[in-house]
Design a protein around this motif. Structure first.
Motif, PDB file in Angstrom:
ATOM      1  N   ILE A  15      40.704  34.136  40.399  1.00  0.00           N
ATOM      2  CA  ILE A  15      41.163  34.239  41.791  1.00  0.00           C
ATOM      3  C   ILE A  15      42.080  33.049  42.101  1.00  0.00           C
ATOM      4  N   GLY A  29      44.226  45.668  38.012  1.00  0.00           N
ATOM      5  CA  GLY A  29      45.187  44.678  37.505  1.00  0.00           C
ATOM      6  C   GLY A  29      45.857  45.199  36.247  1.00  0.00           C
ATOM      7  N   SER A  65      49.860  46.198  35.704  1.00  0.00           N
ATOM      8  CA  SER A  65      50.683  45.637  34.627  1.00  0.00           C
ATOM      9  C   SER A  65      51.169  46.713  33.662  1.00  0.00           C
ATOM     10  N   PHE A  68      51.135  33.992  34.171  1.00  0.00           N
ATOM     11  CA  PHE A  68      50.850  35.430  34.307  1.00  0.00           C
ATOM     12  C   PHE A  68      50.132  35.943  33.049  1.00  0.00           C
ATOM     13  N   GLY A 121      45.266  33.441  40.168  1.00  0.00           N
ATOM     14  CA  GLY A 121      46.050  34.553  40.739  1.00  0.00           C
ATOM     15  C   GLY A 121      46.876  34.086  41.937  1.00  0.00           C
ATOM     16  N   TYR A 122      46.225  33.364  42.861  1.00  0.00           N
ATOM     17  CA  TYR A 122      46.955  32.889  44.050  1.00  0.00           C
ATOM     18  C   TYR A 122      47.968  31.808  43.672  1.00  0.00           C
ATOM     19  N   MET A 136      49.599  31.372  40.735  1.00  0.00           N
ATOM     20  CA  MET A 136      50.765  31.864  39.977  1.00  0.00           C
ATOM     21  C   MET A 136      51.693  32.715  40.845  1.00  0.00           C
ATOM     22  N   THR A 137      51.110  33.474  41.807  1.00  0.00           N
ATOM     23  CA  THR A 137      51.983  34.324  42.641  1.00  0.00           C
ATOM     24  C   THR A 137      52.773  33.468  43.651  1.00  0.00           C
ATOM     25  N   ILE A 193      32.404  42.027  32.049  1.00  0.00           N
ATOM     26  CA  ILE A 193      31.842  42.701  33.233  1.00  0.00           C
ATOM     27  C   ILE A 193      31.265  44.065  32.828  1.00  0.00           C
ATOM     28  N   HIS A 239      45.376  45.496  43.933  1.00  0.00           N
ATOM     29  CA  HIS A 239      44.805  44.328  43.240  1.00  0.00           C
ATOM     30  C   HIS A 239      44.657  43.164  44.228  1.00  0.00           C
ATOM     31  N   GLN A 261      38.567  45.374  40.020  1.00  0.00           N
ATOM     32  CA  GLN A 261      39.640  44.373  40.023  1.00  0.00           C
ATOM     33  C   GLN A 261      40.398  44.283  38.692  1.00  0.00           C
ATOM     34  N   PRO A 262      39.714  44.064  37.537  1.00  0.00           N
ATOM     35  CA  PRO A 262      40.487  44.021  36.288  1.00  0.00           C
ATOM     36  C   PRO A 262      41.118  45.365  35.937  1.00  0.00           C
ATOM     37  N   HIS A 319      46.607  34.702  32.974  1.00  0.00           N
ATOM     38  CA  HIS A 319      45.799  35.459  33.938  1.00  0.00           C
ATOM     39  C   HIS A 319      45.432  36.834  33.357  1.00  0.00           C
ATOM     40  N   LYS A 320      46.409  37.478  32.739  1.00  0.00           N
ATOM     41  CA  LYS A 320      46.132  38.813  32.176  1.00  0.00           C
ATOM     42  C   LYS A 320      45.127  38.704  31.032  1.00  0.00           C
TER      43      LYS A 320
HETATM   44  C1  HEM Z   1      38.234  39.828  37.340  1.00  0.00           C
HETATM   45  C2  HEM Z   1      39.478  39.858  37.026  1.00  0.00           C
HETATM   46  C3  HEM Z   1      40.616  39.520  37.932  1.00  0.00           C
HETATM   47  C4  HEM Z   1      40.646  38.856  39.128  1.00  0.00           C
HETATM   48  C5  HEM Z   1      39.478  38.285  39.920  1.00  0.00           C
HETATM   49  C6  HEM Z   1      42.041  38.816  39.544  1.00  0.00           C
HETATM   50  C7  HEM Z   1      42.488  38.226  40.710  1.00  0.00           C
HETATM   51  C8  HEM Z   1      43.815  38.152  41.097  1.00  0.00           C
HETATM   52  C9  HEM Z   1      44.294  37.557  42.321  1.00  0.00           C
HETATM   53  C10 HEM Z   1      43.420  36.935  43.410  1.00  0.00           C
HETATM   54  C11 HEM Z   1      45.643  37.664  42.338  1.00  0.00           C
HETATM   55  C12 HEM Z   1      46.597  37.135  43.440  1.00  0.00           C
HETATM   56  C13 HEM Z   1      46.750  38.131  44.564  1.00  0.00           C
HETATM   57  C14 HEM Z   1      47.812  39.148  44.255  1.00  0.00           C
HETATM   58  O1  HEM Z   1      48.960  38.904  44.598  1.00  0.00           O
HETATM   59  O2  HEM Z   1      47.515  40.201  43.681  1.00  0.00           O
HETATM   60  C15 HEM Z   1      46.045  38.340  41.122  1.00  0.00           C
HETATM   61  C16 HEM Z   1      47.341  38.659  40.770  1.00  0.00           C
HETATM   62  C17 HEM Z   1      47.692  39.336  39.628  1.00  0.00           C
HETATM   63  N1  HEM Z   1      46.848  39.822  38.650  1.00  0.00           N
HETATM   64 FE1  HEM Z   1      44.841  39.630  38.635  1.00  0.00          FE
HETATM   65  N2  HEM Z   1      42.802  39.445  38.609  1.00  0.00           N
HETATM   66  C18 HEM Z   1      41.981  39.897  37.618  1.00  0.00           C
HETATM   67  C19 HEM Z   1      42.333  40.596  36.474  1.00  0.00           C
HETATM   68  C20 HEM Z   1      43.631  40.959  36.150  1.00  0.00           C
HETATM   69  C21 HEM Z   1      44.003  41.719  34.978  1.00  0.00           C
HETATM   70  C22 HEM Z   1      43.033  42.256  33.932  1.00  0.00           C
HETATM   71  C23 HEM Z   1      45.351  41.859  35.018  1.00  0.00           C
HETATM   72  C24 HEM Z   1      46.267  42.566  34.059  1.00  0.00           C
HETATM   73  C25 HEM Z   1      45.972  42.812  32.815  1.00  0.00           C
HETATM   74  C26 HEM Z   1      45.835  41.186  36.201  1.00  0.00           C
HETATM   75  C27 HEM Z   1      47.148  41.098  36.579  1.00  0.00           C
HETATM   76  C28 HEM Z   1      47.605  40.461  37.693  1.00  0.00           C
HETATM   77  C29 HEM Z   1      49.014  40.368  38.055  1.00  0.00           C
HETATM   78  C30 HEM Z   1      50.192  40.938  37.252  1.00  0.00           C
HETATM   79  C31 HEM Z   1      49.068  39.680  39.268  1.00  0.00           C
HETATM   80  C32 HEM Z   1      50.310  39.331  40.076  1.00  0.00           C
HETATM   81  C33 HEM Z   1      50.580  40.428  41.056  1.00  0.00           C
HETATM   82  C34 HEM Z   1      51.880  40.187  41.792  1.00  0.00           C
HETATM   83  O3  HEM Z   1      52.798  39.640  41.204  1.00  0.00           O
HETATM   84  O4  HEM Z   1      51.922  40.584  42.962  1.00  0.00           O
HETATM   85  N3  HEM Z   1      44.751  40.652  36.871  1.00  0.00           N
HETATM   86  N4  HEM Z   1      44.911  38.623  40.395  1.00  0.00           N
END
Ligand code: HEM
Ligand code: HEM
Length: 194
Positions: A44, A123, A127, A64, A47-48, A50-51, A78, A159, A119-120, A67-68
């Motif tokens: 979390i 995400g 992607s 990024f 995520g915040y 990097m964006t 999970i 997401h 969430q994953p 995070h992935k």
């Molecule tokens: C438990 C797992 C995860 C958590 C808690 C999580 C949480 C977050 C949070 C809080 C953000 C920022 C808010 C947003 O703009 O979306 C974010 C962004 C992002 N996450 Fe995750 N994430 C998880 C898993 C994943 C997975 C598995 C992927 C891809 C394989 C992924 C890809 C991304 C991408 C690409 C962004 C940027 C979105 C954008 O540019 O707007 N995340 N994530």
């Protein structure tokens, strides 16, 4: 009536007597709970962070991809945890606990599982509709979609919303855990420690 049986505890070398009505979580549930907690809170924050990095900044892609990769790892753990939980009962709550509190605990845990799985998955979907796809520490993983900005943004927005809901549930969960530790002092907190 004797509710105890003598069994070989998997994590102890000598026979160990445990109650058939367990009041504790098993070691796999505890270990997975804490690894996943650290991963999710880290994801979390990352995520915040990097964006917020402006597009075109060198090193943005590194965060990024990190995070992935950790997100996929969290997703697999999970699923394992959910599988474990579906095949094992949670320890009974103390009989002294009010009914509303016991059912709030049960439902908040269910919600945590739902959003932890969503969430994953979302995400990964987001992607998969992006030209970059998903790499697990450099290894390309199967793409679940094709390049499509509309679906990428749709799942990307989902997401973001699910991430905010998950973060809120976690704050409530942690506050509840500390209420048990500091106010109720009923041993519930310690059940997730040993
Ligand atoms: C438990 C797992 C995860 C958590 C808690 C999580 C949480 C977050 C949070 C809080 C953000 C920022 C808010 C947003 O703009 O979306 C974010 C962004 C992002 N996450 Fe995750 N994430 C998880 C898993 C994943 C997975 C598995 C992927 C891809 C394989 C992924 C890809 C991304 C991408 C690409 C962004 C940027 C979105 C954008 O540019 O707007 N995340 N994530
Ligand atoms: C990302 C963070 C976290 C998530 C997603 C999470 C999720 C969960 C879930 C789903 C359960 C229910 C276990 C089951 O019955 O299968 C649980 C139990 C528990 N969690 Fe967490 N947790 C997180 C962080 C924390 C933290 C930081 C604490 C303490 C400060 C904590 C303390 C506890 C305790 C004490 C229990 C046992 C409750 C009981 O015995 O009924 N958790 N957690």
């Amino acid at each position: 009536m004797n509710t105890s049986t003598s069994v070989l505890h998997p994590f102890k070398k000598r026979p160990h007597v445990i109650s058939t009505k367990s009041h504790r979580y098993g070691p796999p549930a505890i270990v997975l709970h804490w690894i996943i907690a650290v991963l999710i809170i880290g994801m979390i924050l990352l995520g915040y962070y990097m964006t917020d990095i402006p597009k075109g900044t060198p090193g943005r892609a590194f965060y990024f991809n990190l995070h992935k990769s950790f997100g996929v790892m969290a997703g697999v753990l999970i699923l394992l945890r959910l599988l474990w939980r579906l095949t094992h009962r949670a320890p009974a709550l103390p009989g002294t606990m009010p009914r509303w509190e016991a059912s709030t605990a049960k439902w908040s845990h269910r919600l945590l599982y739902v959003f932890m799985v969503l969430q994953p998955t979302v995400g990964y979907l987001s992607s998969s509709f992006n030209k970059y796809g998903v790499k697990f520490f450099g290894i390309p993983l199967p793409q679940w979609g094709w390049e499509n900005p509309y679906l990428r943004d749709l799942f990307g927005d989902a997401h973001e919303v699910i991430g905010a809901i998950l973060a809120t549930l976690i704050v409530i969960h942690v506050l509840a855990a500390f209420k048990h530790l500091l106010i109720d002092r009923d041993g519930i907190f310690q059940r997730m420690l040993r």
